[in-house]
Every structure is written in C-alpha cells, then in structure tokens.
Design a protein around this motif. Sequence first.
Motif, PDB file in Angstrom:
ATOM      1  N   GLY A   1      13.680  -1.864  10.101  1.00 61.54           N
ATOM      2  CA  GLY A   1      13.119  -0.585   9.924  1.00 61.54           C
ATOM      3  C   GLY A   1      13.367  -0.161   8.508  1.00 61.54           C
ATOM      4  O   GLY A   1      14.126   0.709   8.198  1.00 61.54           O
ATOM      5  N   ASN A   2      12.832  -0.716   7.520  1.00 65.46           N
ATOM      6  CA  ASN A   2      12.919  -0.292   6.040  1.00 65.46           C
ATOM      7  C   ASN A   2      12.253   0.896   5.978  1.00 65.46           C
ATOM      8  O   ASN A   2      11.453   1.483   6.780  1.00 65.46           O
ATOM      9  N   ALA A   3      12.248   1.786   4.763  1.00 65.82           N
ATOM     10  CA  ALA A   3      11.716   3.094   4.820  1.00 65.82           C
ATOM     11  C   ALA A   3      10.112   2.853   4.748  1.00 65.82           C
ATOM     12  O   ALA A   3       9.576   4.092   4.883  1.00 65.82           O
TER      13      ALA A   3
ATOM     14  N   ARG B   1      18.791   5.831   0.674  1.00 65.81           N
ATOM     15  CA  ARG B   1      18.875   6.374  -0.744  1.00 65.81           C
ATOM     16  C   ARG B   1      17.992   7.414  -0.828  1.00 65.81           C
ATOM     17  O   ARG B   1      18.435   8.483  -1.417  1.00 65.81           O
ATOM     18  N   THR B   2      16.866   7.271  -0.347  1.00 67.05           N
ATOM     19  CA  THR B   2      15.944   8.466  -0.640  1.00 67.05           C
ATOM     20  C   THR B   2      16.258   9.583   0.195  1.00 67.05           C
ATOM     21  O   THR B   2      16.200  10.793   0.062  1.00 67.05           O
TER      22      THR B   2
ATOM     23  N   LEU C   1      11.482   6.171  -3.318  1.00 71.51           N
ATOM     24  CA  LEU C   1      10.789   5.697  -1.839  1.00 71.51           C
ATOM     25  C   LEU C   1      10.016   4.534  -2.034  1.00 71.51           C
ATOM     26  O   LEU C   1       9.601   3.812  -1.372  1.00 71.51           O
ATOM     27  N   SER C   2       9.053   4.726  -3.220  1.00 76.60           N
ATOM     28  CA  SER C   2       8.179   3.593  -3.548  1.00 76.60           C
ATOM     29  C   SER C   2       8.971   2.272  -3.768  1.00 76.60           C
ATOM     30  O   SER C   2       8.271   1.273  -3.458  1.00 76.60           O
ATOM     31  N   GLY C   3      10.198   2.316  -4.350  1.00 80.13           N
ATOM     32  CA  GLY C   3      10.939   1.052  -4.229  1.00 80.13           C
ATOM     33  C   GLY C   3      11.686   0.728  -2.856  1.00 80.13           C
ATOM     34  O   GLY C   3      11.525  -0.628  -2.469  1.00 80.13           O
ATOM     35  N   ASP C   4      12.041   1.629  -2.058  1.00 81.63           N
ATOM     36  CA  ASP C   4      12.711   1.528  -1.037  1.00 81.63           C
ATOM     37  C   ASP C   4      11.795   1.051   0.037  1.00 81.63           C
ATOM     38  O   ASP C   4      12.299   0.130   0.911  1.00 81.63           O
ATOM     39  N   VAL C   5      10.450   1.252   0.091  1.00 75.84           N
ATOM     40  CA  VAL C   5       9.738   1.120   1.209  1.00 75.84           C
ATOM     41  C   VAL C   5       9.442  -0.536   1.092  1.00 75.84           C
ATOM     42  O   VAL C   5       9.091  -1.279   2.039  1.00 75.84           O
ATOM     43  N   LEU C   6       9.692  -1.292  -0.134  1.00 78.84           N
ATOM     44  CA  LEU C   6       9.551  -2.552  -0.260  1.00 78.84           C
ATOM     45  C   LEU C   6      10.938  -3.406   0.139  1.00 78.84           C
ATOM     46  O   LEU C   6      10.775  -4.652   0.282  1.00 78.84           O
TER      47      LEU C   6
ATOM     48  N   TYR D   1       0.807  -1.240  -0.044  1.00 77.25           N
ATOM     49  CA  TYR D   1       0.122  -0.016  -0.029  1.00 77.25           C
ATOM     50  C   TYR D   1       0.766   1.416   0.134  1.00 77.25           C
ATOM     51  O   TYR D   1       0.539   2.088  -0.961  1.00 77.25           O
ATOM     52  N   PHE D   2       1.989   1.212   0.724  1.00 77.71           N
ATOM     53  CA  PHE D   2       2.679   2.356   0.981  1.00 77.71           C
ATOM     54  C   PHE D   2       3.337   2.668  -0.206  1.00 77.71           C
ATOM     55  O   PHE D   2       3.659   3.819  -0.846  1.00 77.71           O
ATOM     56  N   SER D   3       3.760   1.769  -1.258  1.00 77.04           N
ATOM     57  CA  SER D   3       4.601   1.560  -2.598  1.00 77.04           C
ATOM     58  C   SER D   3       3.656   2.457  -3.257  1.00 77.04           C
ATOM     59  O   SER D   3       4.060   3.347  -4.181  1.00 77.04           O
TER      60      SER D   3
END
Length: 329
Positions: A327-329, A263-264, A251-256, A157-159
Amino acid sequence: MGFRIIKTAAATLLSILLAAAAGIPNAQSAGLLAILGVETTRKRSLRTITARFFASLVGLFLGCILFFTLGFHYWVLGLYVLFGFPLIVKSGFKEGIVTSSVIVFRVFGQADITVHILLQQIELLIIGLGSAGLVNFIYMPQTGDMIAGIRKEVDGYFSVIFRQIARTLRDPAYVWDGKELIGAGEAVQKGLTAASREMENHVIHPDEAWNVYFYMRKEQLESIQNMMQLLSQVYRQLPHGDMVAELFDQLSGDVLAEEYTGRTEKLLDDLQQEFQQMELPDSREVFEIRSAILQLCRELALYLKIAKRYKSPVDPRPVKDKLPAKGNA
C-alpha cells in the motif's frame, strides 16, 4: 504464436491419441472437444469443462429420447436444436451447447442407440475435455513480472501527475494537457484485467494482492480527477498554493516507494494547522482561490486515506511478490 495455441495443439493431439487407443470410432472428435475445452486460466477451464460435460449429458439424454421416439431423420436434428439449446441454457450450461451438439450428432451418425454407443460418447467426453483440463492445469504462464511492470507504469503516471499538479499550483498560467490521466486510467484497467486472470490461475487459495492494489489505484484515480476540478479553480498564484505544491512534490516521490511512508500525510497535517493560524482573506478573489486550495487538501487527505486503508503488514517475500500488498501512497 500464442501459448494458448500451443496448449490447444498439445491437448488436441493427446486426446486423439487416447481416443484412438481406446478404440473409439472417429477419434478426431475427441480433438474437437479438447479444442473447445482449452481456456486462458485454470478456474475458467474448470468451469468451462464442467459446463460442457453436463451440457453434453443433458443433450445426450434429450437426443436419445428424440431419436428413439422419432427415428434418425435430419428433421429430428432440427427439433433437437429447437428444444435442446433452450434446455441446456436453462440448465445453466450454455457454454456447452457446441460440445453437446458434437456428441448428439455422433450418435445420429451411428443411427443406433445402445449402451455401448452411449458409454463411448461419455468416454469421448472424458478423454477430450479431460485432455484440455490436464494441459491447462499442468502449466499456465507466470504473469507476476508482467503485472509488476504494469504496477510500475501506473506508479510512474501517478508521479508525473502529482508533479504537474505542483507545477500548476506554482504557475496557474501553465497549460498541462493531462495525457497522463488517460494513460493512468488505461494502465489501471490493464492491471485489473491481468490481476483477475492471475487470480483465476490459482484454484486453491488465490492471492488477491494484485487485485487489491489496482482497485486501490482505481479509487485514487477518481480522487485525482476530483483534484483536477479543484485545481482548475486556482487561477492565481498564492503562497498557499506554493505550500501545497510542496506536498505534491513529496507525494510524487512517495508514490514510487514500496511502502506507505506517511511523510505526505504528516506534512499535510502540519500545513492544515498552519492554514488555521493564517489571517482571513481580504478579497473575494483570494477567498475563492484559498477555498479551492483547502478543498484540494481535503481531497488529498482522502487520497492518502485510501492508501492507508489498503496497507498490509510487510512480509519477508521477495520484493516483486509483495509490492502490491504494501500500500504505497
């Protein structure tokens, strides 16, 4: 058929067999006590059984006084309810009101107060509630895989939300219904409930990793809602919006990812420095939009700060066990 029903059936049968073997009259009463003692988690079971046991002792004490003083009459049972229930509640054992009533009514049914009868009631409590506690502590279904699935649902959902924010920044005329925000909120709440239940299944050294993870997501979701308010103020496409959109794409990739990549955050720092070197806006309209974009960046920085606050060192456990602690983004 739910697993709790199976546990209840096992505890009921075990308690009745034990009570019958101990020679307790009306051994089926032990089954009723076992039914009342079965709970969904080990900690809750321990609290419930303790409350029911001591509530029964309080009720038994008061009942004996009433029966010895006033006799075995039906109206005396009414007095027991009138005075016994408030006493049990004030004693902090309100979960045991029904259990205590079972014991007191058994004494009333035998119309006699002897040491043998009282010991039988205590023995019945130990067998009935003990059987429920034994079944609860022997096995509780593992929920790690289910919680890991909820985590993936929340991250998904966040992504999507971040991709939609990026798209809106590039095209302010784009209409997004925001249904992912509702879905994320429901999934986070579901995760908090499941994580709390998982913690209560570990009486000694409970693992709070999942609880910490979903609380982090809850805080971040509040930050995202603030972002949405700022995003509504970006009603015109600007190069600044396109640059910030790249952050949300990242961020949409980092959150996964399983870990907080950073990186973000690095891109955001570089972009903020670049914004400081740009010329000032030449119109009020551009000023307002750039101001909203700048506040959006600051809210994004807060979101990332929340992720870093909950970040924990990587450990060698299997991936499904350590996901929430990283603790991923």
